[in-house]
Enzyme design. Structure first.
Site, PDB file in Angstrom:
ATOM      1  CB  SER A 119      -8.936   2.143  -0.529  1.00 26.32           C
ATOM      2  OG  SER A 119      -8.639   3.498  -0.489  1.00 26.32           O
ATOM      3  CB  SER A 120     -12.652   6.034   0.108  1.00 28.58           C
ATOM      4  OG  SER A 120     -11.705   6.233   1.125  1.00 28.58           O
ATOM      5  CB  CYS A 121      -7.277   6.053  -2.084  1.00 32.41           C
ATOM      6  SG  CYS A 121      -6.792   6.077  -0.413  1.00 32.41           S
ATOM      7  CE1 TYR A 148      -3.567   0.549  -1.052  1.00 32.17           C
ATOM      8  CE2 TYR A 148      -5.305   2.195  -1.196  1.00 32.17           C
ATOM      9  CZ  TYR A 148      -4.861   0.962  -0.782  1.00 32.17           C
ATOM     10  OH  TYR A 148      -5.709   0.133  -0.082  1.00 32.17           O
ATOM     11  CE  LYS A 152      -5.804  -1.987  -2.867  1.00 32.02           C
ATOM     12  NZ  LYS A 152      -6.035  -3.418  -2.636  1.00 32.02           N
ATOM     13  CG  HIS A 191      -4.457   4.690   7.560  1.00 29.64           C
ATOM     14  ND1 HIS A 191      -4.223   3.368   7.235  1.00 29.64           N
ATOM     15  CD2 HIS A 191      -4.529   5.359   6.387  1.00 29.64           C
ATOM     16  CE1 HIS A 191      -4.165   3.255   5.926  1.00 29.64           C
ATOM     17  NE2 HIS A 191      -4.347   4.445   5.378  1.00 29.64           N
TER      18      HIS A 191
HETATM   19  P1  GDP Z   1      -5.498   9.537   4.116  1.00 28.64           P
HETATM   20  O1  GDP Z   1      -6.949   9.357   4.483  1.00 28.64           O
HETATM   21  O2  GDP Z   1      -5.071   8.718   2.933  1.00 28.64           O
HETATM   22  O3  GDP Z   1      -5.153  10.991   3.946  1.00 28.64           O
HETATM   23  O4  GDP Z   1      -4.601   8.910   5.290  1.00 28.64           O
HETATM   24  P2  GDP Z   1      -4.336   9.183   6.839  1.00 28.64           P
HETATM   25  O5  GDP Z   1      -5.246   8.369   7.665  1.00 28.64           O
HETATM   26  O6  GDP Z   1      -2.866   8.935   7.027  1.00 28.64           O
HETATM   27  O7  GDP Z   1      -4.579  10.740   7.121  1.00 28.64           O
HETATM   28  C1  GDP Z   1      -5.863  11.288   7.232  1.00 28.64           C
HETATM   29  C2  GDP Z   1      -5.765  12.760   7.636  1.00 28.64           C
HETATM   30  O8  GDP Z   1      -5.349  12.855   9.010  1.00 28.64           O
HETATM   31  C3  GDP Z   1      -4.764  13.590   6.833  1.00 28.64           C
HETATM   32  O9  GDP Z   1      -5.320  14.880   6.634  1.00 28.64           O
HETATM   33  C4  GDP Z   1      -3.567  13.681   7.781  1.00 28.64           C
HETATM   34  O10 GDP Z   1      -2.762  14.824   7.534  1.00 28.64           O
HETATM   35  C5  GDP Z   1      -4.298  13.805   9.121  1.00 28.64           C
HETATM   36  N1  GDP Z   1      -3.482  13.498  10.304  1.00 28.64           N
HETATM   37  C6  GDP Z   1      -3.407  14.274  11.430  1.00 28.64           C
HETATM   38  N2  GDP Z   1      -2.580  13.733  12.323  1.00 28.64           N
HETATM   39  C7  GDP Z   1      -2.125  12.572  11.778  1.00 28.64           C
HETATM   40  C8  GDP Z   1      -1.211  11.567  12.253  1.00 28.64           C
HETATM   41  O11 GDP Z   1      -0.653  11.632  13.344  1.00 28.64           O
HETATM   42  N3  GDP Z   1      -1.023  10.496  11.427  1.00 28.64           N
HETATM   43  C9  GDP Z   1      -1.638  10.378  10.204  1.00 28.64           C
HETATM   44  N4  GDP Z   1      -1.408   9.291   9.450  1.00 28.64           N
HETATM   45  N5  GDP Z   1      -2.473  11.335   9.728  1.00 28.64           N
HETATM   46  C10 GDP Z   1      -2.705  12.418  10.504  1.00 28.64           C
END
Ligand code: GDP
Length: 330
Positions: A119-121, A148, A152, A191
């Site tokens: 993943s890009s993480c 995570y 990875k 996500h």
């Molecule tokens: P990340 O890419 O590993 O950070 O995973 P996420 O997809 O969970 O979050 C991406 C970004 O979206 C982060 O900056 C979160 O704070 C933001 N975000 C905003 N609203 C939401 C929500 O309702 N759910 C999640 N999962 N992320 C949110």
């Protein structure tokens, strides 16, 4: 021989092969199964209830019995920013065991080709954007998903180690943030894309005044439809054979608050956007460079808005027959 050789010439022909999609129940695994149906190969799958991939004995028994020629290792414990922070032990332990068991056994049973999915993480918090593959291990990780990412990164290194010591054709691909059919719509563990689709839909249905997003809304994320991702992974399985991991992205990113506004437009929710700044932002930006993949001859084809419209219509229904036809839902 040069260190990094591109290998478009060395096509791995999937026809007639027995191909195991490990993790076929997940968003990427199920898209891989859909995509592989066009490849004239035999697709092997096994449920989590039958084989627990964190158990070495069960993985060995399954792989010895089925003798796959090729493996897509898309099984993993995954989750959004909140799930990663809440269950760090599960994220590091389960992922390390799954990849160690499958990669080691793939070597033992003579798997011809294995594609490991990361993943890009994996990239450092302050990596230069767009992030090229060489940024790996060039700095400290983003704390919210370090568990995570460490697992990875270990998976990439396992593939490289087996290639180096035993000449195994094991490759690694790092997809960007994926969305699409089969996503996790749980608001705590999912996500951002499925969560915002669900929240916007709920807000519309209940005629709510506002939709709340986590964090400041300023982080940027790159998104890719899972059908594009699966197509790229099959392409790499056929055309790529190198020790270096390879990024799989769309090449475009968007601010989270702009994503929320786009989703509100698609869903048809006209309330206010509010921010819960007590929730974490995570990485400020993680746009990957997909130049290496493009140089091999593959590019993403599904635009974000079209992809989101399709996913929303599929998941939440779409009453408009003309739009259903345009999205090929019938
Ligand atoms: P990340 O890419 O590993 O950070 O995973 P996420 O997809 O969970 O979050 C991406 C970004 O979206 C982060 O900056 C979160 O704070 C933001 N975000 C905003 N609203 C939401 C929500 O309702 N759910 C999640 N999962 N992320 C949110």
């Amino acid at each position: 021989m040069p260190e990094e050789r591109t290998s478009l010439g060395t096509v791995y022909d999937l026809r007639g092969k027995r191909v195991w999609v490990a993790g076929h129940g997940g968003i990427v695994g199920s898209a891989l199964v859909r995509r592989l149906k066009h490849e004239k190969c035999t697709i092997l799958t096994i449920t989590r209830q039958e084989v627990d991939l964190t158990r070495q004995d069960q993985v060995e028994a399954w792989m010895r019995e089925t003798a796959p020629d090729a493996v897509f290792l898309s099984a993993a414990k995954v989750g959004g920013i909140f799930a990663n922070e809440s269950y760090p032990a599960d994220f590091i332990y389960d992922n390390l065991l799954i990849e160690a068991n499958v990669i080691r056994t793939a070597f033992e049973v003579g798997v011809e080709k294995l594609l490991f999915l990361g993943s890009s993480c994996i990239y450092p918090k302050l990596a230069t954007q767009p992030i090229v593959e060489e940024e790996l291990l060039s700095g400290p990780l983003e704390p919210t998903n370090q568990w995570y990412s460490i697992a990875k990164i270990a998976g990439i290194k396992l593939c490289q180690a087996y290639r180096s010591q035993h000449d195994c054709d094991f490759i690694s691909a790092m997809p960007t943030n994926i969305y699409g059919p089969g996503d996790n719509y749980d608001l705590n563990s999912g996500h951002v894309v499925p969560s915002l689709l669900q929240k916007a839909h709920n807000a519309k249905m209940s005629s709510a005044a506002s939709l709340e997003i986590w964090g400041t809304g300023s982080p940027m994320r790159e998104f890719m439809h899972v059908d594009d991702c699966a197509d790229a992974l099959v392409f790499l399985m056929k055309h790529y054979s190198d020790k270096g991991h390879i990024n799989v992205g769309s090449g475009k990113d968007i601010r989270i608050d702009d994503l929320a506004l786009l989703i509100m437009k698609i869903v048809g929710f006209q309330g206010e956007l509010v921010r819960d700044t007590a929730k974490p932002d995570g990485m400020a930006r993680k746009l990957m460079s997909s130049d290496r993949l493009a140089a091999l001859g593959w590019r993403a084809g599904i635009e974000l808005e079209a992809g989101l419209r399709q996913v929303y219509a599929e998941r939440f229904g779409n009453e408009n027959p003309r739009e259903r036809k345009a999205l090929r839902l019938d």
